[in-house]
Design an enzyme around this catalytic site. Structure first.
Site, mmCIF file in Angstrom:
data_model
loop_
_atom_site.group_PDB
_atom_site.id
_atom_site.type_symbol
_atom_site.label_atom_id
_atom_site.label_comp_id
_atom_site.label_asym_id
_atom_site.label_seq_id
_atom_site.Cartn_x
_atom_site.Cartn_y
_atom_site.Cartn_z
ATOM 1 C CE LYS A 83 -4.320 0.997 2.496
ATOM 2 N NZ LYS A 83 -4.990 0.752 3.782
HETATM 3 O O1 G3P Z 1 -9.116 1.755 4.850
HETATM 4 C C1 G3P Z 1 -8.983 3.069 5.305
HETATM 5 C C2 G3P Z 1 -9.677 3.227 6.587
HETATM 6 O O2 G3P Z 1 -9.019 2.518 7.592
HETATM 7 C C3 G3P Z 1 -9.885 4.621 7.011
HETATM 8 O O3 G3P Z 1 -11.050 4.633 7.714
HETATM 9 O O4 G3P Z 1 -12.710 5.483 9.252
HETATM 10 O O5 G3P Z 1 -10.287 6.042 9.583
HETATM 11 O O6 G3P Z 1 -11.576 7.069 7.737
HETATM 12 P P1 G3P Z 1 -11.421 5.894 8.621
#
Ligand code: G3P
Length: 217
Positions: A83
């Protein structure tokens, strides 16, 4: 549509993998921090729990260092997707790593143009962050639809991996708009099975069944 689990919690991954609900896993530095574990060790364990891609994120900011980190992460197992962030350096790393035959997930995508340039750099997956766009009063789901249209217009093979999924509605909308993959926390994936009318209906069936005085076993 494939389901990836957005966590580095091995117990949660195992539970979903046993049910066939984990086609892959995504991690990031924040999720590694949350796990409290060593990145190489936990990534190796996760890669053994699922057959599909396990995204492990580089943390360098310049291309050469990203490439070196990416090679080290990719060496952990055959199903590692490296990634990289959607920066110019990340795109350079994407180009090199994908040319070497590694899967590359380009993350932190917030626009169609970013998705377009990642596809041109050879990304296996593009990760648009829905929830974080919604957080700033933009429309994350609209972005998924636009990327779908652009990729289909030109036949790009890069898979749309919808990320930053915060609600079950995000999952349904992604399926309707044509995201290839969603990555969501385990709690969201489990919540897909729930509906208040299911609970209510079951309650009535159980009450009526008790009145019959019968047993199946
Ligand atoms: O896959 C990306 C994710 O982990 C981000 O999620 O909820 O932190 O925006 P969030």
């Amino acid at each position: 549509m494939k389901f990836f689990v957005d966590t580095a919690d091995v117990d949660a991954i195992r539970e979903l993998a046993d049910l066939g609900m984990a086609d892959g896993v995504t991690t990031n530095p924040s999720l590694i921090l949350k796990s409290g574990r060593d990145i190489l060790e936990v990534t190796r364990e996760i890669a053994g729990l699922v057959d599909g891609p396990v995204s492990a994120e580089v943390v360098a900011l310049d291309a050469d260092a990203m490439i070196a980190e990416g090679r080290k992460l990719a060496a952990i197992a055959d199903n590692i997707a490296v990634k990289v962030p959607l920066t110019w350096a990340g795109l350079k790393a994407c180009r090199v790593l994908s040319a070497e035959g590694h899967m590359v997930n380009v993350t932190l995508c917030f626009s169609v143009n970013q998705a377009l340039i990642a596809a041109k750099a050879g990304a296996t997956f593009i990760s648009p962050f829905i929830g974080r766009l919604d957080d700033i009063n933009l429309d994350g789901m609209e972005l998924i639809g636009e990327i779908r249209q652009v990729y289909d217009n030109y036949g790009f093979g890069t898979e749309i991996l919808a990320a930053s999924i915060r609600t079950v509605n995000h999952v349904a909308q992604c399926a309707l708009v044509g995201a290839d993959v969603i990555t969501a926390p385990p709690a969201i994936i489990k919540a897909l099975a729930t509906h208040p009318l299911t609970d209510k209906g079951l309650e009535v069936f159980m009450a009526d069944w008790a009145k019959t005085g019968q047993k199946i076993l």
